[in-house]
Every structure is written in C-alpha cells, then in structure tokens.
Design an enzyme around this catalytic site. Structure first.
Site: not given
Lengths: 670, 670
Positions: A171, A359, A417, A652
């Site tokens: 957008d 992620e 992480e 993983c």
C-alpha cells in the site's frame, strides 16, 4: 505548535496616514511598531479598537504590557513602544475589526492616524497527540513527541500491508487509495478552520512536508466530496505541498496519514507536517507566510515477538523428505491450539529454512495493529513466500536488502531472537530485548549486515544486545540460547546449550555403570560408528573442543545475565556437545536440543539420540527432568535426515507468528 | 570500562580431581560453580587459598557473600553455591597463587579436591578522560562520554592538517607518521600492563576497533623502539585488530590516536577502542577472550567563528578589476591589526567570491587546537585555494562534496553564518548558533545540499537555526543579517537590512526639502538614470516589492529574535532597498550595506551611493549615526564595479580567519 509564540509575535508595519488590512490568526499575536509609524512632530498617541480585538501597549519590548481599554488614554511616544493585537473569536466578515492609532503633537493637537482592519481566522492542524484514538482540538502537545506513559505525540503506521490484491507491491507504494480498508490503517489528521465565508483575495492555506520527510510520509484527502469516496495523495514522495481550498465558516477537513518507511539508521521515525497561511501583497510578488502550524508523528516501530507470547500460526516448508516431520508438527500444533501453515514446493523452491528467511513481528498504533513479516536479505529460494503468501490485507511486509554488502550466514534470522520482557537494574524492557549474534571485537569475524542491524536498533523499543555467535559454523544465536514460558513469578526461563552439563550427566551415568550405553541408535545421519558414553568421555580432543565451546557460551551467558538482568536460577543448562570443523567453527555433535520450537507450553525439541540406558535416552530424560516441573510438555522430534544433517534443527525449519504484546510500545521510554 | 562488572564476573569451570590454571585480571572477578565441580557423594566443601587471592562464597547467587578467611570452615554443598575469586596485586611469577576446594562426604570424610592456579595480571587501556591533557590511570569514566563542565570523556582531533609538504592530501589519509609534529596532533592512549615477566604460553593481548568505527579512527604505535621513532598505523581503515607483544613486569605502551573524519549524519563522533586478553585452550582451537577493556573518544567538532572574534587573516582575490578595492582593504586590515592574504589569479582562476568558496573555523582538543577551512561543494574556479594555499602544518582542511545532489547558490558559504555567543530562554550557546539560509516549508524552493546541512548539524556545539533566504536571487543569509561587536554588556548587535528604515529615512529627507537629492552619483554600475528621493518614493511597484521584502526579513527577524534570544534593542535596522527580478527574487537596489566586512571595530561597508544632500550621502550618514556611537568605525568601500554589479558585496569578496573561542566546546551541553 503555532510558530507565533506569545512574546514572539508576527511583526506588522503600521504607516501613519494609511489604513492597512491584516489577517489575525486566533491565539496568535501581531506586533506593530508605534514609534516607527508616527509622523514627524508626534509626541504621544492613543488607541481605539473594536470589541473583537485585544490590544496591549508594550514599552521597550520587555516591560509589562498595558491593556488598552478606555479610549481616552494617551501614551508618550517612545522608541521601542509597540502595540500587540490578538483576537480570540473568528470574524464572520472580512475586516470586521479595526484598530486606530492617533498621534498627537506637543500640547495634545492630533496630527494623523494609522489604522489596521483585522479579520480573525482560526486555523489548527490537529492529530491524536494523546493517543486515545480521537483527534483532539489544537492540543498543546501536537508539535512534539515524548515517550512513556506520561508522554504524548501522534503515531503513524507504515502501510506495509496490501488491501488491494493486485499491483503495486504494497500500500505504501501507491499514490491512490483503492478502498476504505486502506484508510483504516492510516492516522487521522484534521485541519480545522474558522472565519468568514471567504478569505480576502489571494490568501492561501497550504499543507506541506519538508524534502527530508517527503519520502517517509503520505497524506491522503478525498478527491471530490460530492462524487463518492475516492482518496488521492496530496503530500508524499513527489508532492511537497498542497493548497487547501478555504472552506469558509467553521469547517473540519479530514486527512489520512500513512508512514512510508520504518525507522532506520538515517530516519529517527519522527515526521512533521505543516499548514501555512500565505498572504498576498500584489500581482507578481510572491506570497509570504503569516502563520505556520505544525504536527509531529512518530512512525510505529516493527516489534518482535518472543517465545512467551501465544502462537497463532506456525509456518513450515513441505519438502520431499520431511513428510513424517510435518506430520509430527501437525499434532504439536493441534496440542498448542494454533494453526499450521504449510509452504509448498512451488513457493519454497527447495529452501527448507523457514526460520532463517522470515521473522514475524507486528506494528501497532492506537488506531490499529497488524502483523508484519521481516524478510531476510538472505535469498536462498524462499524469497517469494513473504510477498506472495503472507502480504495481504492487514498483513504487512518489510524487506531490507543491502546495496553494497555481501549477505552471510549471520544474516539468517536464526541469528535474531528476542527475550521475554525483562527488568535490568531497575530499567524495564516490557517488550524484551533483541538478541543479535555477532563476532568478538578481537577479530574481523562475520557480522550481520549493517543494514539489518541498524534497522533493528532503529526500532528503539527492544534495545538489541549483541552476542557472540561467530564461533559457530552456522553462527546463529538460536544454536545456544532460547526462552520458554513458565507460570511462576519470573514467567520464563532462559535455556542455554551446555557441554559442561552434558559431561556432568555422562560422568554420572558412567559412575552408575552405564558407560557402554550407545548413542545415535536409529539415527539416520552419516555418523554411524558405535558411540558410547565411555568413548565420548575418553575423547580428549572432543573434551578440549567442548571446553572451548563452553567458554564461548559462558561469555554469552555473562552478557545475557547482565543485559537481561538474570540470576542463575533463571537459567537452565541443557546438555549439548559440539565439535569443531576444519575452520575451527563449532557444529553440534548430536541434535542440538536448545534449537527447539516453543508453542505455548508445548516444546518441539530435536530428538538428541543420546545414550540409551534402561530403554530410555538419558538426554531426553534429563531434559524432561529439567523442564517438565515447570509445566512444559516436551516432544522430541526426529529431525536428523531433514534438518540436522544439513546443520539445522527443528527451530530453523519453522517460523511462528505470535499474538502481539498487550503493552503499548509508546509507554516504553528508550 | 572493564566488561567484568562486579556481580557479573567471568565464569570458570572447576573440575574435581583436577587442577586448572587461570589468569585473573586485577580488579575483575572469577566465578566458579562449586556444586557443579563436586564429585558424587560430596555434601560439604572447604576452601584454602594463597594470600594474593580473595575468595568469597556466594549462596544462591543473590545472598550476601561470605569471605573465606580461615581454612577450617566448611560449607554445605548446595546447588547454586559459587566461589568468587579476585586479585588486587599482579603476580611476579606465573601460577604463584592457588585456590583449593576440598569436598567432603557425609560424616566429614574428604573425597576429592578441585584446584585452580592463578596468575594475577593488570591490564588497563587509558586515556585523558578528565581532559586535563594527562592520561590518568584506569579512570572509571574512560568508557563513556558526557558533555558539560562536569562531564568527562577523551577527545580526538581529526588530523585534517598536513605536517608533511608532499602527498598524500592530508595527514589522516596517511598510514605512516612522517614526523613528530604529526604525533602532537594526536590524542595519547596508554596500555598499562603489570604481571610476571612472561604470560603463560598462548595468551595474547589484542587491541581492536569495530568495523563501524574503523573508518573513523587511526591508532599509531612506534614500530621498533630500538631503532628511532618511526610510527606506524596499528588500527585503522584496513586494520581492525593488532596483537600487542606482552612487555612483562610493569609497563606502559604509548599509542597515538587520530580522528579520520568529522561527525556527520551517520557518525555521532564517538568511537571505541578495545583491548582484549585472549586465552588459548589447545592447538587448533580458537582463542577466547577472558577480559575486555574499552575506551571511548569523541572526535572534536568543526567550529565556526563569528564576527565578534578578533580577525587574524583576511583573504581576498586579486582580480583584473579590483586593484583599488584591494588597496582600500589593505588600509582597513592595517587599521584592524590583522593580515591581508591575497589569492592571485593562478589560484583563483577568475573566481572572485572568496566568502562563498571557503569558511574558516577551527578544531580544538585539550592537547591541541588549529584552524580548519571548510571547502564549499560550490566549485567555480577557486577550489584549489584551500588545498594548495591553506592546508599545511597545523592548518586543517575539510571538504563536503555531495555524490548525488546538484550544488546550488544556497550552498555558497555566504549562506552560512554564525551568531556571537547568545543565551536563549536560559540556555547558553557560548559558541553562538549557526545560521543557515533555506526556503519556506510551503514551497519546493532551493535549499542547501543536505550533506553540508547535515554536517553543520552534526557538529552539535553551534545548534543551527534555519532562516528563509530563498526569497533572494542569490539566496544568502549574509544579504540581510550580520553581527558587529560592541563593548557594552550585550557585546554585539545584530544588523538587519531594512526597506522600512530606508523609506522612513527617505520620507524624512523629502519632508526636509531634499526630495530632489540624487542617488547613484559617481556610480559605475549599469543603472545610470537620474534617480531622486522623490522618484523612489513615488514608485509604487518598488514600494510594493519592498513591502514584500520587508515581510520576508521580518519573518527572519522573528525567528532570529526567538532562536537567539534577542530584544528589539539588540537589533539595528540598516536602510536597504531591493527590487524583484523576473523570477520574483530580490536583488539589492543599491549596494547592500549589511553585507559588510567586520574586522574587530573596523567595518568595511559597501558604499551605498545614496541621495547626496549637503555634500553628504544620507545613507552613509544614517549608518554612521547608528553604528559610530557603539564604538564602531565605518569605512565605505566602492564595490560596484568589482562585486555589486555581479550581485555580491564587500563581504562576499573576503573571508576572515579569526581567533578561536577561549571557551572549551566540551563544556557546552547540546
């Protein structure tokens, strides 16, 4: 914030023998030099004005002002004497207010007059500076931004989702709004005006954004209010200013504002939008601004979700060799109460490392929140997944691709992480802290590309901690640390891979007479020699290598304890062994249990294939002993063939989209 | 700052039945897990240690430590029980200290022991963090940086001067040091070590700098202390780490540190240098760091010098047509007690605009200060001047050349000025504030290139104020504002160009019967028509245009009053008139007196060629009346042919190198 500060008002030049006209913006002041406007011979002056105007006389700039109330008062004419006008109500007609200054000679004889006709106009650019989802009227805080629960300042979302199924990619690349859903992602901005039906000829109201901000913010407005709801971009990458037709009377014009880009190294996240009132002088002479009002937005950051948040969707790739594995995952997902999303071959194109490619995180504003997937600069086949399968209505996408730097293994998102919420020496991190794997300062080792690292730092709300992961062949932090939720006061434990814990366990087992217990039973990997506890314990090279690995992990352990404010009892050491490859980098000796998948209380742990004694793997047993009392459910998954053999583990192969934090990031103070 | 914080020490793994060896860095702590090291069946333990070691027993991590003093005490063996060692004196021999832990079974029977041999080593990387010119020993402040008189933190200079007359362009491009003068520009850094004559085999001491900092700092060290004084770069752009041979005993190694680049948008000015102690484990296994010490430097900013500072050198170009002008300048310079530096044709190559090409400033650290010329991205012929004529021993040079942006008129340094020291609403700016000309937010007007603007902002100590200069054809702030020194309490006045003041003066003169006084007498410019006061006052177009110009100046006036904390009485309005060109941009109608040259109390003012009445120019008269009572000496210089005709004035033709501020920039708090 109006640029016209009390005590720093706009200067107007009176002229004796003349009447001038001026717009007076409500809440602002106009200053006029009486001395400079006086005719020769004048020694005193008086002031008359209509009711709608307040007039003060200021002597020498800094003295106390004297209010003009009666009409008979006369003041001596001094250098530095100025009048200050202000209006608190909008005019219903042009020039409906007036101030007249009369000048007097020695003895009181009137000489001449100077006058000004005033039109009162209210202009205010408004935003939701108190973050309650409602645009307030002329908030004193609208032009600044402060963090924390007592803070203020409006918030923008990056429109990185895609309400409309076709091109363009997302957008925020679009200069038109195709449906009303898109507007709901945007922050509201209201231009309020009040005044006569028309402004005097030539005045203009202009919205603008600076060159520096223009590539970070887009403003939309309805194109023609009489014909439907088509919204067009009025400010943005190619539109630095936009003239707003004066609506007349008391009016509210609604604008919709989107962020075009997340904060990064060269962008703090703050953008300003201005409205100016421009005054004409004569044909052929440029307009000059007589009033500027400014609002400030902060673009909402991208936020990562730790293992302690409830899982929503689990993503895994379907490969030729992982049917059994995905079947096992299916049952775990069912147990954890989330959904399984399988990425098939035509999208994954042979890349099985889901965790490394993407992620999941989210973005959040008072008016809206949606998940956003961060796409790794690593491109090993799966790069179409996030754009083709994830990006969509209320599902955003962001990608960081370095122009100049090479992409390395440490750029995989297994190397990024985030901890659960922590408190470090009294400082709260209610959204946790990001953990990034890097190399020691003592070597020119591998590092995450600067672009991604800078991006993570720039989000500000999950202050990154740099760990040392370059000692590993793959070099990802998830090879030695993870977090699991608990229901006690601490709410989580940090799990660390621990060769020391493994040697301790093996020595105990040896003492218990199980030295000949065999490892790797049923293991489908390449290492098929008969390995026993005694063999492992008598291997001096392996012992030395693991002593080194333990040092590397301990170094990280000390950083983690300090930077996450953890005590020994917050940490659980999971038995692990590593060996060093020819480059001196560590690879797991048996499947690395810390690289597990955490779905609420259900853990999908790589099956370690440890020494079997009494029909049970002593590593599995030990891990259960450590984790089950915390209310966690351990499921060991065979990942040797499909992942471990290629230097990866369960973790993983999967990526988990989680529920966002209830905590509002703007209540945090970086 | 040592990475080993109290309470967050390095972890060492004891093993029962074993003696291990360890280095203990003085001031640091080593933690050892007693429970983990215990043999099966052990329920208690005792500790013995040599005198040089202090040992505490910690129960469960967070309880109070118990000091180990006697040798007969026994403690129960609990999970979470750890020992904490520290040493306060360096060892004279390897392994000269020892800690032995004895484990006991139920009933007190000794089972086994675990031991550690310790070697105490002192390592400290030191800098002049208290800014007194002397490197102190292990300052607690060496790893952080704080502004202000109570602040701390070491300071680097950018070696942008050139001690050595031949290539490379400047010292910071060189990886060798050619003479001792060059070392005097650098900050000192001392590595202090203390310990036995040799370290145990394999230990290494490594200096390092992160990839991010490597292009910002260079560290030099003597190459061979026995053969002369040749210094080589040991850390820098291509050298991220450097192994330092351990000198043995108590030693100090001296390093010299230079900045390679001034702060800019992507560089805050802070750089870190680390020293690490690396421990070996075995052949083929990488070293691991057991101690890191860090120092922080801030690169000193580039600082501008306002008109109120004493002039040292005045630079002017020698052109074919400015012989008389430079002769006049010569006499002014003599009067002001500074030196004239003439830039001849072979260097200026036809470019006469000295002020626009270069801006003099300086840089400053506790150990050294020298002038630095900032070279404009504008290249109109004179670009060789700064490198060929100015750059030299203790005379630095910095250049900002945008890669992508086009360079415009607003990039001339006539568009960058600096105010004298000011106090704004209680906040002191003891080095003044930089003034940058820009355009209104309401238009996509001209702006200074971002690179230069960002550079000026990044220096931090003279917080820039953005003015509006785009209304002018040339677009430089020095066309409407300047500052002159005074000896009263305020210490300066701000001068502004003022059409209103000119009209006021002309009307007065008209009233006094001098309406037919003729302007431009003897003026050699192109405008040769007969112009009188009456003609000027009856020109309605000119009046409207100047009303507009006055508005533009008033807008700046209001910003300047607010941002520099000025009152009306701090401002002097100099009569000026402008006309608009075909693009609607303003050019001076007669030579613009505000664009003057300020040499202490001597002002070189463009001769305005105003109406002559009674044998005197009424503009000159008025300017003298305004300025001479302040102790200023007004000299009017004819610049029409040589400069005014090409839209510049006296100021633009000259550039002044001034004495630096006595104030230390690090005492400022941004």
């Amino acid at each position: 914030m109006a640029e016209e500060m009390p005590g720093e008002p706009r200067t107007l030049r009176l002229q004796h023998g003349n009447r001038i006209e001026a717009l007076c913006v409500l809440g602002g002041h106009i200053r006029a030099d009486v001395f400079g406007a006086a005719p020769a011979g004048a020694v005193a002056f008086g002031v008359k004005h209509t009711e709608g105007v307040s007039v003060d006389v200021l002597f020498h700039g800094h003295a106390e002002p004297e209010a003009v109330s009666g009409t008979s008062t006369r003041w001596p004419l001094d250098e530095g004497t100025v009048l200050r006008f202000s209006m608190s109500q909008a005019s219903s007609e042009v020039n409906d207010n007036k101030v007249t200054v009369s000048f007097y000679a020695e003895g009181g004889k009137p000489i001449n007059q100077a006058g000004v006709f005033l039109t009162g106009v209210g202009i205010s650019l408004d935003v939701d500076a108190d973050r309650d989802g409602v645009v307030e009227k002329n908030s004193p805080n609208k032009a600044s931004w402060a963090w924390g629960p007592e803070g203020h300042g409006a918030i923008l979302l990056v429109s990185c989702d895609k309400e409309f199924p076709f091109i363009p990619p997302s957008d925020c690349d679009s200069e038109q709004v195709f449906n009303r859903e898109d507007l709901l992602d945007m922050a509201q901005m209201v231009l309020r005006t009040e005044g006569p039906q028309r402004l005097p000829r030539g005045y203009e109201i202009v919205l603008s954004v600076s060159v520096n901000d223009a590539d970070k913010v887009g403003v939309f407005h309805v194109q023609n209010p009489f014909f439907g709801q088509r919204y067009v971009q009025v400010l943005g990458r190619r539109k630095l200013f936009h003239t707003v037709p004066y609506p007349g009377g008391a009016a509210e014009l609604h604008f919709f504002v989107e962020g075009l880009r997340f904060p990064d190294e060269t962008f703090s996240g703050l953008v300003s939008i201005h409205v100016s009132l421009l005054e004409p002088l004569a044909e052929g002479i440029p307009h000059s601004p007589i009033f500027i009002d400014t609002v400030v937005f902060r673009v909402a950051p991208w936020i990562m979700t730790p293992n302690t948040l409830a899982p929503v969707n689990l993503f895994v790739c379907s490969m030729k060799d992982n049917y059994l594995f995905t079947k096992e995952i299916q049952s775990l997902v069912a147990k954890a109460g989330c959904k399984l999303k399988i990425c098939f071959g035509y999208i994954n194109r042979g890349d099985r490392w889901m965790q490394n490619e993407i992620e999941f995180g989210y973005t959040h504003a008072p008016h809206k929140s949606f998940p956003v997937v961060l796409d790794s600069p690593r491109e090993r086949g799966m790069e179409q997944l996030p754009v083709k399968e994830l990006l969509g209505p209320d599902f955003g996408y962001v990608h960081k691709e370095p122009l100049f730097e090479a992409v390395a293994s440490l750029d995989s998102f297994g190397n990024v992480e985030v901890s659960p919420p922590v408190c470090v020496a009294g400082k709260e991190y209610p959204l946790g802290r990001i953990l990034i794997g890097s190399s020691f300062p003592t070597s020119a080792g591998r590092r995450m590309t600067r672009l991604v690292r800078d991006f993570l730092y720039a989000q500000c709300v999950q202050a990154p901690v740099e760990l040392y992961s370059d000692w590993l062949a793959v070099g990802n932090v998830n090879e030695f640390v993870t977090f699991v939720p608990t229901s006690d006061k601490k709410r989580f434990r940090m799990l660390l891979a621990s060769p020391a814990a493994c040697y301790r366990l093996f020595r105990e087992k040896q003492k218990e007479g199980q030295g000949e217990a065999i490892m790797f039973k049923g293991y489908s990997g390449t290492d098929t020699k008969r390995v026993t506890i005694n063999k492992v314990l008598s291997n001096d090279t392996l012992a030395q290598q693991n002593q080194y690995v333990q040092r590397c992990i301990d170094w990280n352990r000390d950083i983690l304890k300090k930077e996450l404010g953890l005590l020994e009892e917050d940490i659980i050491d999971l038995p692990a062994l590593f060996k060093l490859d020819k480059q001196g980098k560590a690879v797991p000796y048996f499947p690395n249990t810390v690289t597990m998948m955490v779905l609420a209380r259900v853990l999908g742990i790589p099956k370690p294939f440890g020494p079997v004694a009494g029909g049970e793997c002593c590593l599995e047993r030990q891990i259960r002993t450590l984790l089950e009392p915390l209310g966690l459910c351990c499921r060991f998954l065979e990942d040797v063939a499909s992942y471990h053999g290629s230097l990866g583990e369960v973790r993983c192969s999967t990526s988990v989209q989680r529920r966002p934090f209830a905590f509002k990031w703007w209540h945090f103070t970086p």
